[in-house]
Enzyme design. Structure first.
Site, PDB file in Angstrom:
ATOM      1  N   ASP A  18      -3.958  -6.698  13.676  1.00 31.51           N
ATOM      2  CA  ASP A  18      -2.985  -7.220  12.685  1.00 31.51           C
ATOM      3  C   ASP A  18      -1.636  -7.291  13.681  1.00 31.51           C
ATOM      4  OD1 ASP A  18      -1.999  -8.468  10.483  1.00 31.51           O
ATOM      5  OD2 ASP A  18      -1.295  -6.541   9.767  1.00 31.51           O
TER       6      ASP A  18
ATOM      7  N   MET B 294       0.757  -1.290   0.167  1.00 33.58           N
ATOM      8  CA  MET B 294       0.011   0.153  -0.077  1.00 33.58           C
ATOM      9  C   MET B 294       0.793   1.340  -0.163  1.00 33.58           C
ATOM     10  SD  MET B 294      -3.285  -1.273   0.258  1.00 33.58           S
ATOM     11  CE  MET B 294      -4.322   0.252   1.192  1.00 33.58           C
TER      12      MET B 294
ATOM     13  N   VAL C 263       7.906   3.834   2.797  1.00 30.53           N
ATOM     14  CA  VAL C 263       8.437   4.645   3.778  1.00 30.53           C
ATOM     15  C   VAL C 263       9.780   5.064   3.761  1.00 30.53           C
ATOM     16  CG1 VAL C 263       9.144   4.396   6.435  1.00 30.53           C
ATOM     17  CG2 VAL C 263       7.189   2.931   5.664  1.00 30.53           C
TER      18      VAL C 263
END
Length: 239
Positions: A144, A31, A34
């Site tokens: 998660d 997605m 960084v």
């Protein structure tokens, strides 16, 4: 050196928002991206997480990203990666600025070591439990919890410090929650998911995180997960 363009629409060497210089790309995910950046006014290293441009058409992903930032900002525990700024680039890509961490995630440590010594595993799990307890007190369920979302860094005195990452699929009382969690997308990582999360991610509460943490604890001590399967359906049957 020619700046390297990345999915998020920023390049190494670029300065955005007038204060963050992109120094390196730390990682790509399904997605987002960084980047390691320097806050020029403070001369401080930070990590900037941003959505990839090709994900911007997915409103669910954008909402989830914004919610991760909102959830992380609410959490003040030293065991959660600190978020200091949230915004949108000039090109419309949303981003969040986090503390720069040095170390390894627990998944990497388990690959290197196989298992952890019992006292160390207990300490890391207690720290993670404290982070989750704060989140749960704010009605935020992570959903998660897994080794790669537990980052192990070090205090100045050399002791280990866990930072819980990625509240991007967290369930919280914010207004967008019901809309997001009623989608058909599978949330979480099957090997660490509680039975109730396998049935419906929308209906889980804090107990689901406790199950996931127990699964991580088991893996840290035994060097393998309690349930192994080759498909999601097989994993559900075994759990």
């Amino acid at each position: 050196m020619t700046p390297k363009t990345v999915d998020a629409g920023v390049s190494v060497g670029q300065v955005f928002q007038g204060k963050y210089r992109v120094d390196a790309i730390l990682g790509h995910g399904g997605m987002g991206v960084v980047a390691e950046c320097t806050h020029l006014a403070l001369n401080e290293r930070v990590a900037v997480k941003m959505l990839r441009q090709d994900v911007l058409q997915d409103q669910d992903a954008v909402s989830r990203f914004i919610r991760e930032a909102q959830a992380a900002v609410k959490l003040k525990s030293e065991y959660v990666a600190r978020v200091s700024d949230v915004g949108t680039f000039e090109n419309g890509v949303p981003y969040m600025v986090m503390e720069f961490l040095e170390g390894h995630d627990l998944g990497e440590l388990l690959k290197q070591r196989g298992v952890l010594a019992v006292p160390w595993a207990v300490e890391l799990m207690l720290q993670t439990a404290e982070a989750l307890a704060e989140a749960h007190s704010l009605s935020i369920v992570h959903r998660d919890v897994k080794p790669t979302n537990l980052f192990v860094t070090w205090r100045p005195d050399g002791s280990a410090l866990v930072k819980v990452l990625d509240f991007g699929i967290s369930k919280s009382p914010m207004g967008t929650d019901m809309q997001l969690t009623q989608t058909q997308s599978l949330l979480g990582t099957p090997a660490y998911m509680s039975p109730e999360q396998m049935r419906s991610a929308r209906l889980v509460d804090s107990r689901s995180d406790i199950w996931s943490l127990g699964t991580v604890f088991y893996e840290a001590l035994e060097g393998r997960r309690p349930f192994e399967a080759e498909s999601f359906s097989e994993m559900c049957v075994k759990v």
